[in-house]
Motif scaffolding. Structure first.
Motif, PDB file in Angstrom:
ATOM      1  N   ARG A 150       0.845  -1.202   0.000  1.00 51.22           N
ATOM      2  CA  ARG A 150       0.000   0.000   0.000  1.00 51.22           C
ATOM      3  C   ARG A 150       0.881   1.253   0.000  1.00 51.22           C
ATOM      4  O   ARG A 150       1.980   1.251   0.544  1.00 51.22           O
ATOM      5  CB  ARG A 150      -0.914   0.027   1.221  1.00 51.22           C
ATOM      6  CG  ARG A 150      -1.690  -1.234   1.459  1.00 51.22           C
ATOM      7  CD  ARG A 150      -3.104  -1.323   0.974  1.00 51.22           C
ATOM      8  NE  ARG A 150      -3.862  -0.100   1.037  1.00 51.22           N
ATOM      9  CZ  ARG A 150      -4.745   0.242   0.103  1.00 51.22           C
ATOM     10  NH1 ARG A 150      -4.953  -0.531  -0.926  1.00 51.22           N
ATOM     11  NH2 ARG A 150      -5.440   1.340   0.210  1.00 51.22           N
ATOM     12  N   VAL A 151       0.369   2.317  -0.615  1.00 53.16           N
ATOM     13  CA  VAL A 151       1.050   3.610  -0.643  1.00 53.16           C
ATOM     14  C   VAL A 151       0.033   4.714  -0.418  1.00 53.16           C
ATOM     15  O   VAL A 151      -1.174   4.517  -0.621  1.00 53.16           O
ATOM     16  CB  VAL A 151       1.778   3.856  -1.981  1.00 53.16           C
ATOM     17  CG1 VAL A 151       2.951   2.912  -2.157  1.00 53.16           C
ATOM     18  CG2 VAL A 151       0.827   3.750  -3.158  1.00 53.16           C
ATOM     19  N   ASP A 152       0.550   5.876   0.023  1.00 52.80           N
ATOM     20  CA  ASP A 152      -0.309   7.055   0.009  1.00 52.80           C
ATOM     21  C   ASP A 152       0.425   8.193  -0.678  1.00 52.80           C
ATOM     22  O   ASP A 152       1.652   8.223  -0.752  1.00 52.80           O
ATOM     23  CB  ASP A 152      -0.847   7.434   1.389  1.00 52.80           C
ATOM     24  CG  ASP A 152       0.197   7.865   2.391  1.00 52.80           C
ATOM     25  OD1 ASP A 152       1.221   8.446   2.004  1.00 52.80           O
ATOM     26  OD2 ASP A 152      -0.016   7.648   3.591  1.00 52.80           O
ATOM     27  N   LEU A 153      -0.344   9.084  -1.239  1.00 54.36           N
ATOM     28  CA  LEU A 153       0.151  10.204  -2.020  1.00 54.36           C
ATOM     29  C   LEU A 153      -0.501  11.474  -1.503  1.00 54.36           C
ATOM     30  O   LEU A 153      -1.722  11.510  -1.322  1.00 54.36           O
ATOM     31  CB  LEU A 153      -0.222  10.001  -3.496  1.00 54.36           C
ATOM     32  CG  LEU A 153       0.078  11.131  -4.469  1.00 54.36           C
ATOM     33  CD1 LEU A 153       1.572  11.203  -4.756  1.00 54.36           C
ATOM     34  CD2 LEU A 153      -0.693  10.910  -5.769  1.00 54.36           C
ATOM     35  N   THR A 154       0.306  12.481  -1.222  1.00 52.67           N
ATOM     36  CA  THR A 154      -0.239  13.789  -0.865  1.00 52.67           C
ATOM     37  C   THR A 154       0.356  14.797  -1.829  1.00 52.67           C
ATOM     38  O   THR A 154       1.574  14.816  -2.034  1.00 52.67           O
ATOM     39  CB  THR A 154       0.107  14.189   0.585  1.00 52.67           C
ATOM     40  OG1 THR A 154       1.522  14.150   0.758  1.00 52.67           O
ATOM     41  CG2 THR A 154      -0.545  13.249   1.580  1.00 52.67           C
ATOM     42  N   LEU A 155      -0.502  15.590  -2.457  1.00 51.21           N
ATOM     43  CA  LEU A 155      -0.062  16.557  -3.460  1.00 51.21           C
ATOM     44  C   LEU A 155      -0.738  17.897  -3.258  1.00 51.21           C
ATOM     45  O   LEU A 155      -1.909  17.960  -2.889  1.00 51.21           O
ATOM     46  CB  LEU A 155      -0.425  16.086  -4.876  1.00 51.21           C
ATOM     47  CG  LEU A 155       0.307  14.899  -5.458  1.00 51.21           C
ATOM     48  CD1 LEU A 155      -0.286  14.530  -6.815  1.00 51.21           C
ATOM     49  CD2 LEU A 155       1.787  15.196  -5.607  1.00 51.21           C
ATOM     50  N   ALA A 156      -0.002  18.951  -3.543  1.00 49.79           N
ATOM     51  CA  ALA A 156      -0.569  20.297  -3.595  1.00 49.79           C
ATOM     52  C   ALA A 156      -0.571  20.742  -5.056  1.00 49.79           C
ATOM     53  O   ALA A 156       0.391  20.503  -5.790  1.00 49.79           O
ATOM     54  CB  ALA A 156       0.253  21.256  -2.760  1.00 49.79           C
ATOM     55  N   HIS A 157      -1.652  21.358  -5.456  1.00 53.81           N
ATOM     56  CA  HIS A 157      -1.824  21.855  -6.823  1.00 53.81           C
ATOM     57  C   HIS A 157      -1.942  23.383  -6.762  1.00 53.81           C
ATOM     58  O   HIS A 157      -2.542  23.917  -5.829  1.00 53.81           O
ATOM     59  CB  HIS A 157      -3.112  21.293  -7.442  1.00 53.81           C
ATOM     60  CG  HIS A 157      -3.198  19.804  -7.452  1.00 53.81           C
ATOM     61  ND1 HIS A 157      -2.991  19.066  -8.591  1.00 53.81           N
ATOM     62  CD2 HIS A 157      -3.486  18.903  -6.475  1.00 53.81           C
ATOM     63  CE1 HIS A 157      -3.150  17.777  -8.314  1.00 53.81           C
ATOM     64  NE2 HIS A 157      -3.444  17.658  -7.038  1.00 53.81           N
ATOM     65  N   PRO A 158      -1.458  24.099  -7.787  1.00 53.74           N
ATOM     66  CA  PRO A 158      -1.533  25.559  -7.759  1.00 53.74           C
ATOM     67  C   PRO A 158      -2.920  26.110  -8.099  1.00 53.74           C
ATOM     68  O   PRO A 158      -3.094  27.312  -8.203  1.00 53.74           O
ATOM     69  CB  PRO A 158      -0.512  25.972  -8.821  1.00 53.74           C
ATOM     70  CG  PRO A 158      -0.539  24.863  -9.799  1.00 53.74           C
ATOM     71  CD  PRO A 158      -0.743  23.624  -8.971  1.00 53.74           C
ATOM     72  N   ILE A 159      -3.881  25.222  -8.223  1.00 45.65           N
ATOM     73  CA  ILE A 159      -5.258  25.641  -8.521  1.00 45.65           C
ATOM     74  C   ILE A 159      -6.084  25.714  -7.241  1.00 45.65           C
ATOM     75  O   ILE A 159      -7.307  25.671  -7.276  1.00 45.65           O
ATOM     76  CB  ILE A 159      -5.912  24.708  -9.567  1.00 45.65           C
ATOM     77  CG1 ILE A 159      -5.846  23.252  -9.098  1.00 45.65           C
ATOM     78  CG2 ILE A 159      -5.256  24.883 -10.924  1.00 45.65           C
ATOM     79  CD1 ILE A 159      -6.586  22.255  -9.990  1.00 45.65           C
ATOM     80  N   GLY A 160      -5.385  25.802  -6.093  1.00 48.04           N
ATOM     81  CA  GLY A 160      -6.072  25.905  -4.816  1.00 48.04           C
ATOM     82  C   GLY A 160      -6.612  24.592  -4.309  1.00 48.04           C
ATOM     83  O   GLY A 160      -7.586  24.559  -3.561  1.00 48.04           O
ATOM     84  N   VAL A 161      -5.973  23.483  -4.692  1.00 49.01           N
ATOM     85  CA  VAL A 161      -6.448  22.140  -4.344  1.00 49.01           C
ATOM     86  C   VAL A 161      -5.316  21.342  -3.699  1.00 49.01           C
ATOM     87  O   VAL A 161      -4.171  21.424  -4.134  1.00 49.01           O
ATOM     88  CB  VAL A 161      -6.945  21.394  -5.607  1.00 49.01           C
ATOM     89  CG1 VAL A 161      -7.246  19.936  -5.321  1.00 49.01           C
ATOM     90  CG2 VAL A 161      -8.164  22.083  -6.189  1.00 49.01           C
ATOM     91  N   ALA A 162      -5.645  20.570  -2.671  1.00 47.84           N
ATOM     92  CA  ALA A 162      -4.725  19.597  -2.077  1.00 47.84           C
ATOM     93  C   ALA A 162      -5.389  18.230  -2.166  1.00 47.84           C
ATOM     94  O   ALA A 162      -6.585  18.094  -1.925  1.00 47.84           O
ATOM     95  CB  ALA A 162      -4.413  19.952  -0.633  1.00 47.84           C
ATOM     96  N   GLU A 163      -4.599  17.241  -2.517  1.00 50.59           N
ATOM     97  CA  GLU A 163      -5.105  15.887  -2.761  1.00 50.59           C
ATOM     98  C   GLU A 163      -4.434  14.892  -1.828  1.00 50.59           C
ATOM     99  O   GLU A 163      -3.220  14.936  -1.642  1.00 50.59           O
ATOM    100  CB  GLU A 163      -4.794  15.539  -4.219  1.00 50.59           C
ATOM    101  CG  GLU A 163      -4.943  14.100  -4.604  1.00 50.59           C
ATOM    102  CD  GLU A 163      -4.355  13.811  -5.981  1.00 50.59           C
ATOM    103  OE1 GLU A 163      -4.306  12.615  -6.320  1.00 50.59           O
ATOM    104  OE2 GLU A 163      -3.948  14.742  -6.701  1.00 50.59           O
ATOM    105  N   VAL A 164      -5.206  13.991  -1.249  1.00 51.53           N
ATOM    106  CA  VAL A 164      -4.697  12.846  -0.502  1.00 51.53           C
ATOM    107  C   VAL A 164      -5.284  11.613  -1.166  1.00 51.53           C
ATOM    108  O   VAL A 164      -6.506  11.499  -1.306  1.00 51.53           O
ATOM    109  CB  VAL A 164      -5.112  12.892   0.987  1.00 51.53           C
ATOM    110  CG1 VAL A 164      -4.646  11.638   1.704  1.00 51.53           C
ATOM    111  CG2 VAL A 164      -4.577  14.142   1.660  1.00 51.53           C
TER     112      VAL A 164
END
Length: 135
Positions: A57-71
């Motif tokens: 299993r893995v997890d991914l956390t990302l920030a986008h410059p469109i005002g969005v954060a993803e987990v």
């Protein structure tokens, strides 16, 4: 002395610089994605971490410059990584993204990926795909 920054960034000037020291943490990969138009104008940028959590299993956390954060959470199976968002949060002015699914596949020195996305009022559907060569 603070670098020349726009006035809105001046309160953060104290953070600018190179920082080194000792610490502790879990292993992770830094993930950076960028894309441009054919004439070189920037289209998108995202940055975050991909972290193994055990048992394939893995997890991914990302920030986008469109005002969005993803987990996102998913699996690694051989040369395949599949991830699906468990949370997408956004700033008041952020893009109305509600769900993201990513698929990565490595074959030789080529990495291919596909990304599906849902937005408010739009069911999850194809968004982007590419095949990249190892640099």
């Amino acid at each position: 002395m603070s670098p020349q920054l726009p006035p809105s960034l001046q309160p953060l000037a104290f953070l600018i610089g190179s920082w080194r020291g000792d610490g502790e943490g879990d292993p992770f990969l830094i993930v950076t994605g960028s894309s441009w138009t054919l004439d070189g104008a920037p289209l998108h940028f995202e940055r975050g971490t991909l972290r193994p959590v055990g048992g394939g299993r893995v997890d991914l956390t990302l920030a986008h410059p469109i005002g969005v954060a993803e987990v996102s959470e998913g699996t690694v199976d051989g040369a395949n990584v599949t991830l699906r968002s468990t949370a997408v949060v956004r700033a008041a002015t952020g893009s109305p993204v509600t769900e993201i699914e990513r698929r990565y596949h490595m074959e030789g020195d080529r990495l291919s990926y596909e990304l599906d996305m849902a937005m408010e009022g739009v069911a999850r559907t194809f968004h982007v795909r590419a095949t990249l060569a190892r640099a």
